[in-house]
Design a protein around this motif. Sequence first.
Motif, PDB file in Angstrom:
ATOM      1  N   THR A 195      65.901   2.325  55.795  1.00  0.00           N
ATOM      2  CA  THR A 195      66.498   1.433  54.803  1.00  0.00           C
ATOM      3  C   THR A 195      65.501   0.369  54.374  1.00  0.00           C
ATOM      4  O   THR A 195      64.599  -0.004  55.129  1.00  0.00           O
ATOM      5  CB  THR A 195      67.763   0.749  55.362  1.00  0.00           C
ATOM      6  N   ALA A 196      65.703  -0.125  53.158  1.00  0.00           N
ATOM      7  CA  ALA A 196      64.833  -1.157  52.584  1.00  0.00           C
ATOM      8  C   ALA A 196      65.552  -2.495  52.564  1.00  0.00           C
ATOM      9  O   ALA A 196      66.772  -2.557  52.402  1.00  0.00           O
ATOM     10  CB  ALA A 196      64.443  -0.767  51.171  1.00  0.00           C
ATOM     11  N   ALA A 197      64.787  -3.581  52.754  1.00  0.00           N
ATOM     12  CA  ALA A 197      65.331  -4.938  52.674  1.00  0.00           C
ATOM     13  C   ALA A 197      64.284  -5.839  52.017  1.00  0.00           C
ATOM     14  O   ALA A 197      63.087  -5.541  52.049  1.00  0.00           O
ATOM     15  CB  ALA A 197      65.700  -5.456  54.059  1.00  0.00           C
ATOM     16  N   GLY A 198      64.754  -6.925  51.433  1.00  0.00           N
ATOM     17  CA  GLY A 198      63.823  -7.863  50.796  1.00  0.00           C
ATOM     18  C   GLY A 198      63.179  -7.248  49.566  1.00  0.00           C
ATOM     19  O   GLY A 198      63.845  -6.610  48.759  1.00  0.00           O
ATOM     20  N   GLN A 199      61.865  -7.391  49.443  1.00  0.00           N
ATOM     21  CA  GLN A 199      61.127  -6.899  48.280  1.00  0.00           C
ATOM     22  C   GLN A 199      60.712  -5.438  48.386  1.00  0.00           C
ATOM     23  O   GLN A 199      60.023  -4.913  47.518  1.00  0.00           O
ATOM     24  CB  GLN A 199      59.875  -7.761  48.068  1.00  0.00           C
ATOM     25  N   VAL A 200      61.139  -4.761  49.451  1.00  0.00           N
ATOM     26  CA  VAL A 200      60.763  -3.365  49.659  1.00  0.00           C
ATOM     27  C   VAL A 200      61.495  -2.487  48.650  1.00  0.00           C
ATOM     28  O   VAL A 200      62.702  -2.620  48.464  1.00  0.00           O
ATOM     29  CB  VAL A 200      61.077  -2.920  51.105  1.00  0.00           C
ATOM     30  N   GLN A 201      60.762  -1.577  48.021  1.00  0.00           N
ATOM     31  CA  GLN A 201      61.338  -0.660  47.035  1.00  0.00           C
ATOM     32  C   GLN A 201      61.804   0.609  47.755  1.00  0.00           C
ATOM     33  O   GLN A 201      60.985   1.378  48.247  1.00  0.00           O
ATOM     34  CB  GLN A 201      60.290  -0.308  45.977  1.00  0.00           C
ATOM     35  N   SER A 202      63.109   0.814  47.809  1.00  0.00           N
ATOM     36  CA  SER A 202      63.657   1.952  48.561  1.00  0.00           C
ATOM     37  C   SER A 202      63.136   3.290  48.035  1.00  0.00           C
ATOM     38  O   SER A 202      62.980   4.233  48.808  1.00  0.00           O
ATOM     39  CB  SER A 202      65.179   1.922  48.560  1.00  0.00           C
ATOM     40  N   LYS A 203      62.830   3.364  46.749  1.00  0.00           N
ATOM     41  CA  LYS A 203      62.331   4.631  46.180  1.00  0.00           C
ATOM     42  C   LYS A 203      60.948   5.000  46.728  1.00  0.00           C
ATOM     43  O   LYS A 203      60.548   6.160  46.660  1.00  0.00           O
ATOM     44  CB  LYS A 203      62.297   4.568  44.651  1.00  0.00           C
ATOM     45  N   LEU A 204      60.222   4.037  47.307  1.00  0.00           N
ATOM     46  CA  LEU A 204      58.895   4.326  47.866  1.00  0.00           C
ATOM     47  C   LEU A 204      58.954   4.722  49.341  1.00  0.00           C
ATOM     48  O   LEU A 204      57.955   5.168  49.909  1.00  0.00           O
ATOM     49  CB  LEU A 204      57.964   3.117  47.703  1.00  0.00           C
ATOM     50  N   LEU A 205      60.127   4.549  49.979  1.00  0.00           N
ATOM     51  CA  LEU A 205      60.271   4.901  51.394  1.00  0.00           C
ATOM     52  C   LEU A 205      60.473   6.401  51.571  1.00  0.00           C
ATOM     53  O   LEU A 205      61.152   7.039  50.770  1.00  0.00           O
ATOM     54  CB  LEU A 205      61.445   4.148  52.023  1.00  0.00           C
ATOM     55  N   GLY A 206      59.877   6.939  52.606  1.00  0.00           N
ATOM     56  CA  GLY A 206      60.033   8.351  52.921  1.00  0.00           C
ATOM     57  C   GLY A 206      59.555   8.600  54.334  1.00  0.00           C
ATOM     58  O   GLY A 206      59.320   7.664  55.105  1.00  0.00           O
ATOM     59  N   THR A 252      56.910   6.500  55.764  1.00  0.00           N
ATOM     60  CA  THR A 252      55.859   6.301  54.766  1.00  0.00           C
ATOM     61  C   THR A 252      56.337   5.330  53.689  1.00  0.00           C
ATOM     62  O   THR A 252      57.537   5.125  53.511  1.00  0.00           O
ATOM     63  CB  THR A 252      55.454   7.623  54.078  1.00  0.00           C
ATOM     64  N   TYR A 253      55.367   4.761  52.984  1.00  0.00           N
ATOM     65  CA  TYR A 253      55.668   3.912  51.832  1.00  0.00           C
ATOM     66  C   TYR A 253      54.730   4.362  50.726  1.00  0.00           C
ATOM     67  O   TYR A 253      53.509   4.300  50.872  1.00  0.00           O
ATOM     68  CB  TYR A 253      55.453   2.435  52.172  1.00  0.00           C
ATOM     69  N   GLY A 254      55.308   4.897  49.674  1.00  0.00           N
ATOM     70  CA  GLY A 254      54.485   5.486  48.622  1.00  0.00           C
ATOM     71  C   GLY A 254      53.713   6.690  49.134  1.00  0.00           C
ATOM     72  O   GLY A 254      52.627   6.997  48.646  1.00  0.00           O
ATOM     73  N   GLY A 255      54.252   7.362  50.154  1.00  0.00           N
ATOM     74  CA  GLY A 255      53.607   8.534  50.734  1.00  0.00           C
ATOM     75  C   GLY A 255      52.591   8.221  51.817  1.00  0.00           C
ATOM     76  O   GLY A 255      52.051   9.121  52.442  1.00  0.00           O
ATOM     77  N   VAL A 256      52.300   6.936  52.057  1.00  0.00           N
ATOM     78  CA  VAL A 256      51.293   6.522  53.040  1.00  0.00           C
ATOM     79  C   VAL A 256      51.979   6.199  54.373  1.00  0.00           C
ATOM     80  O   VAL A 256      52.893   5.375  54.411  1.00  0.00           O
ATOM     81  CB  VAL A 256      50.516   5.286  52.531  1.00  0.00           C
ATOM     82  N   PRO A 257      51.546   6.828  55.478  1.00  0.00           N
ATOM     83  CA  PRO A 257      52.145   6.551  56.795  1.00  0.00           C
ATOM     84  C   PRO A 257      52.002   5.077  57.181  1.00  0.00           C
ATOM     85  O   PRO A 257      50.998   4.432  56.867  1.00  0.00           O
ATOM     86  CB  PRO A 257      51.339   7.440  57.748  1.00  0.00           C
TER      87      PRO A 257
END
Length: 184
Positions: free
Chosen positions: A121-132, A144-149
């Motif tokens: 889950t995302a909180a604050g300024q984190v963009q949930s669409k970039l989480l994986g 990952t965030y934007g595909g980066v571990p």
Amino acid sequence: MKFTKGGQVSMQTDMVRRIAVRRRVQTLVLVPVAAVAITACGSSKVVKTPPANAAAQVAVSPGATVQVASGTVQTVGTVLVDGQGRPLYSFSQDTKGKVTCTRQCAAVWPPLVVSSGQKVTAAGQVQSKLLGTVADPTGGRVVTYGGVPLYTYSGDLAPHMAQGEALDMDGGLWYAMAPSGRPA
């Protein structure tokens, strides 16, 4: 004292042997010390030794969510943090979708892992669409965030501390990840 075949004392031969033995002992002692000194000179930042009980991975309880939030680190700015407020780092040797920090590297830089059935889950300024997540070569999944571990640093002994920022370790550079998806 030693005697030669002719019965004469050969103190020179005895002394040469003693010097050779001393040099071997000095080499056995000095080579490891020099190796440690050379290794220590490879980084421009002081690295604090991680605690002996540092986990190999950042584990969370099954069924819970793994939260990635934004937080402020005084020397770095706004960065991604885990549920305990520890900064999340990217490793320059990782490519999108591939974890390269394993074994000894992961003991110092534990990846943020997700157990089967858990959600990120995302909180604050984190963009949930970039989480994986991406497969960890040692098993499980890494966030990952934007595909980066993403990784934590075992040298960060308190929340919102970024001792791992810009460290040159394990063959690459480590940077705290900003909410933009770029190094902070």
